[in-house]
Scaffold this active site. Structure first.
Site, PDB file in Angstrom:
ATOM      1  N   GLU A 222      44.826  45.645  47.977  1.00 34.04           N
ATOM      2  CA  GLU A 222      45.053  44.884  49.232  1.00 34.04           C
ATOM      3  C   GLU A 222      44.838  46.028  50.611  1.00 34.04           C
ATOM      4  OE1 GLU A 222      48.307  41.424  48.589  1.00 34.04           O
ATOM      5  OE2 GLU A 222      49.256  43.385  48.478  1.00 34.04           O
TER       6      GLU A 222
ATOM      7  N   LEU B  56      43.403  35.865  45.189  1.00 29.67           N
ATOM      8  CA  LEU B  56      43.967  35.182  46.121  1.00 29.67           C
ATOM      9  C   LEU B  56      45.342  35.738  46.764  1.00 29.67           C
ATOM     10  CD1 LEU B  56      43.018  32.314  46.681  1.00 29.67           C
ATOM     11  CD2 LEU B  56      44.966  31.295  45.727  1.00 29.67           C
ATOM     12  N   ASP B  57      45.004  35.842  48.034  1.00 26.20           N
ATOM     13  CA  ASP B  57      46.160  36.609  48.763  1.00 26.20           C
ATOM     14  C   ASP B  57      46.562  35.595  49.764  1.00 26.20           C
ATOM     15  OD1 ASP B  57      47.328  39.007  50.336  1.00 26.20           O
ATOM     16  OD2 ASP B  57      46.347  38.099  51.864  1.00 26.20           O
TER      17      ASP B  57
ATOM     18  N   ASP C  82      41.568  25.192  32.192  1.00 24.87           N
ATOM     19  CA  ASP C  82      42.133  26.081  32.831  1.00 24.87           C
ATOM     20  C   ASP C  82      42.019  25.467  34.292  1.00 24.87           C
ATOM     21  OD1 ASP C  82      39.035  28.085  32.944  1.00 24.87           O
ATOM     22  OD2 ASP C  82      39.381  26.046  33.567  1.00 24.87           O
TER      23      ASP C  82
ATOM     24  N   ASP D   5      45.763  30.740  42.162  1.00 21.26           N
ATOM     25  CA  ASP D   5      45.760  32.284  42.105  1.00 21.26           C
ATOM     26  C   ASP D   5      45.376  32.911  40.438  1.00 21.26           C
ATOM     27  OD1 ASP D   5      48.520  31.853  41.434  1.00 21.26           O
ATOM     28  OD2 ASP D   5      49.392  33.061  42.685  1.00 21.26           O
TER      29      ASP D   5
ATOM     30  N   ASP E 149      42.252  41.497  44.919  1.00 22.05           N
ATOM     31  CA  ASP E 149      43.392  40.427  44.856  1.00 22.05           C
ATOM     32  C   ASP E 149      42.862  39.156  45.009  1.00 22.05           C
ATOM     33  OD1 ASP E 149      45.554  38.814  45.737  1.00 22.05           O
ATOM     34  OD2 ASP E 149      46.005  39.962  47.431  1.00 22.05           O
TER      35      ASP E 149
ATOM     36  N   GLU F 277      45.378  41.946  40.875  1.00 20.54           N
ATOM     37  CA  GLU F 277      46.540  41.721  41.069  1.00 20.54           C
ATOM     38  C   GLU F 277      47.314  41.056  39.918  1.00 20.54           C
ATOM     39  OE1 GLU F 277      47.700  39.259  44.072  1.00 20.54           O
ATOM     40  OE2 GLU F 277      49.906  39.790  44.232  1.00 20.54           O
ATOM     41  N   GLU F 278      46.555  40.116  39.237  1.00 21.64           N
ATOM     42  CA  GLU F 278      46.892  39.095  38.388  1.00 21.64           C
ATOM     43  C   GLU F 278      46.900  39.781  37.001  1.00 21.64           C
ATOM     44  OE1 GLU F 278      48.178  36.286  39.329  1.00 21.64           O
ATOM     45  OE2 GLU F 278      47.665  36.519  41.246  1.00 21.64           O
TER      46      GLU F 278
HETATM   47  P1  AHG Z   1      50.044  37.562  47.495  1.00 22.24           P
HETATM   48  O1  AHG Z   1      49.784  36.122  47.694  1.00 22.24           O
HETATM   49  O2  AHG Z   1      48.443  38.244  46.987  1.00 22.24           O
HETATM   50  O3  AHG Z   1      51.059  37.931  46.620  1.00 22.24           O
HETATM   51  O4  AHG Z   1      49.954  38.441  48.668  1.00 22.24           O
HETATM   52  C1  AHG Z   1      51.267  38.169  49.940  1.00 22.24           C
HETATM   53  C2  AHG Z   1      51.198  39.010  50.680  1.00 22.24           C
HETATM   54  C3  AHG Z   1      50.438  39.078  51.926  1.00 22.24           C
HETATM   55  O5  AHG Z   1      49.291  38.139  52.047  1.00 22.24           O
HETATM   56  C4  AHG Z   1      51.189  38.610  52.941  1.00 22.24           C
HETATM   57  O6  AHG Z   1      50.984  39.552  54.200  1.00 22.24           O
HETATM   58  C5  AHG Z   1      52.477  39.191  52.622  1.00 22.24           C
HETATM   59  O7  AHG Z   1      52.596  38.768  51.061  1.00 22.24           O
HETATM   60  C6  AHG Z   1      53.695  38.380  53.087  1.00 22.24           C
HETATM   61  O8  AHG Z   1      54.916  38.880  52.676  1.00 22.24           O
HETATM   62  P2  AHG Z   1      56.332  38.402  53.401  1.00 22.24           P
HETATM   63  O9  AHG Z   1      56.562  36.803  52.899  1.00 22.24           O
HETATM   64  O10 AHG Z   1      57.263  39.266  52.819  1.00 22.24           O
HETATM   65  O11 AHG Z   1      56.181  38.606  54.896  1.00 22.24           O
HETATM   66 MN    MN Z   2      47.950  39.667  48.223  1.00 24.09          MN
HETATM   67 MN    MN Z   3      47.177  37.494  45.315  1.00 27.05          MN
END
Ligand code: AHG
Ligand code: MN
Ligand code: MN
Length: 327
Positions: A277, A120-121, A70, A76, A118, A99-100
């Site tokens: 989130e 990994l954000d 893994d 993420d 979440d 989220e996953e």
């Molecule tokens: P994730 O990586 O968990 O999917 O979250 C991404 C989110 C957040 O972190 C961020 O503020 C936003 O998506 C950005 O989105 P845009 O690229 O549409 O601005």
């Molecule tokens: Mn996120």
């Molecule tokens: Mn995420």
């Protein structure tokens, strides 16, 4: 003087902080503080992976010779595995929302807590060496312990969170959390492998000059959001947008500012997810004197109807969010 009333100085290790502040943990029976320790431990493992993100492809083939394999997965997914393992082991959690995962994970029926995460954000920022994060919320289950998990255990309002926090993998790694008694920030010392209290009782300035929004979608914002952006420009505010919610939020928490993810043509309810989130950051914002809204109502009052529900998100300095709402 009770141990729990001692003002803990900067530099206090996370473990000691948890021990000395048991009264801050609702229904303190040790399990909730153990959950926080488990999250901290998983975050250290993820931090290690994040720090060598650029090497993962290079090291991938080597990892594949190991048992699980893994290590080669995307960060993420890897973070999800790390957090799931850490939170499953102790048996304190009865369900995990991530989220996953399409559905929630049904864990130990004897567990008392429901966790939303979440793992990994800001994952699109991994490849370019920009700050990313982890966001988590902890709830107490509503159904009887020992029985199968039910829908009302899962779909709880943000106001029912008992702990919420985030980890920011930035120029330094930080864990910021609230147990409903203010917001505490800990900085990770990698050579010691420990978090130390660096930002006690964090307060968000009630007014700020930073606005954070992806202006690329400006043409499809609702008119009031466009109006608020114009207002920010007239006021000569500073535009700052990292594209990692945790990092954008953290900066605004420290410096004063507002983060907005409004409805857009692509995402009519905004992009961000209520359960793993928005709720955690809304709880932290309020505990630090800030505010979080979907433009009309308090984020923490929204009753979720689905696991991956999206909401428009306005969070940050109280007066800025109020101004945006007034439009
Ligand atoms: P994730 O990586 O968990 O999917 O979250 C991404 C989110 C957040 O972190 C961020 O503020 C936003 O998506 C950005 O989105 P845009 O690229 O549409 O601005
Ligand atoms: Mn996120
Ligand atoms: Mn995420």
């Amino acid at each position: 003087m009770e141990a729990s009333r001692i003002a803990l100085p900067i530099g206090t290790a996370l473990d000691r902080f948890i021990k000395n502040n048991q009264d801050q943990f609702a229904y303190a029976s040790g399990e909730l503080s153990q959950l926080l320790r488990d999250i901290a431990l998983a975050s250290k493992v993820v931090n290690r992976e994040v720090n060598k993100a650029g090497l993962i492809d290079i090291m991938g083939p080597m990892g594949s010779q190991n048992t699980a394999g893994d290590e080669q997965q995307k960060l993420d997914v890897l973070a999800n595995i790390r957090f799931t393992r850490a939170l499953t082991k102790g048996g304190e959690a009865c369900a995990l929302i991530s989220e996953e995962s399409e559905s929630f994970a049904d864990l130990n029926n004897d567990g008392k807590y429901v966790i939303a995460i979440d793992p990994l954000d800001g994952s699109s920022n991994i490849d370019v060496n920009v700050s990313i994060g982890t966001i988590f919320s902890i709830y107490r289950r509503k159904s009887e312990i020992g029985t199968p998990i039910q829908e009302n255990d899962i779909l709880q309002r943000g106001s029912e969170q008992i702990v919420a926090g985030y980890v920011l993998y930035g120029s330094s790694t930080m864990m910021v959390f609230t147990t409903g008694h203010g917001v505490q920030g800990f900085t990770y010392e990698p050579s010691l492998g420990e978090y130390f209290l660096s930002h006690p009782n964090m307060q968000m300035p009630e007014e700020g000059k930073i606005y954070s929004i992806n202006e690329g979608s400006y043409h499809s914002f609702p008119a009031p959001v466009k109006g608020y952006i114009e207002y920010c420009k007239e006021k000569n505010y500073t535009g700052r947008y990292i594209g990692s919610l945790v990092a954008d939020f953290h900066r605004n928490l420290l410096k004063g500012g507002i983060y907005i993810y409004p409805p857009t043509a692509k995402d009519p309810n905004g992009k961000l997810r209520l359960m793993y989130e928005c709720n955690a950051l809304a709880f932290i914002a309020e505990q630090a004197g800030g505010k979080a809204s979907d433009g009309k109502q308090r984020i923490l009052d929204i009753k979720p109807t689905t696991l991956h529900q999206r909401v428009p998100f306005f969070v940050g300095s109280r007066k800025m969010v109020e101004k945006a709402e007034s439009l």
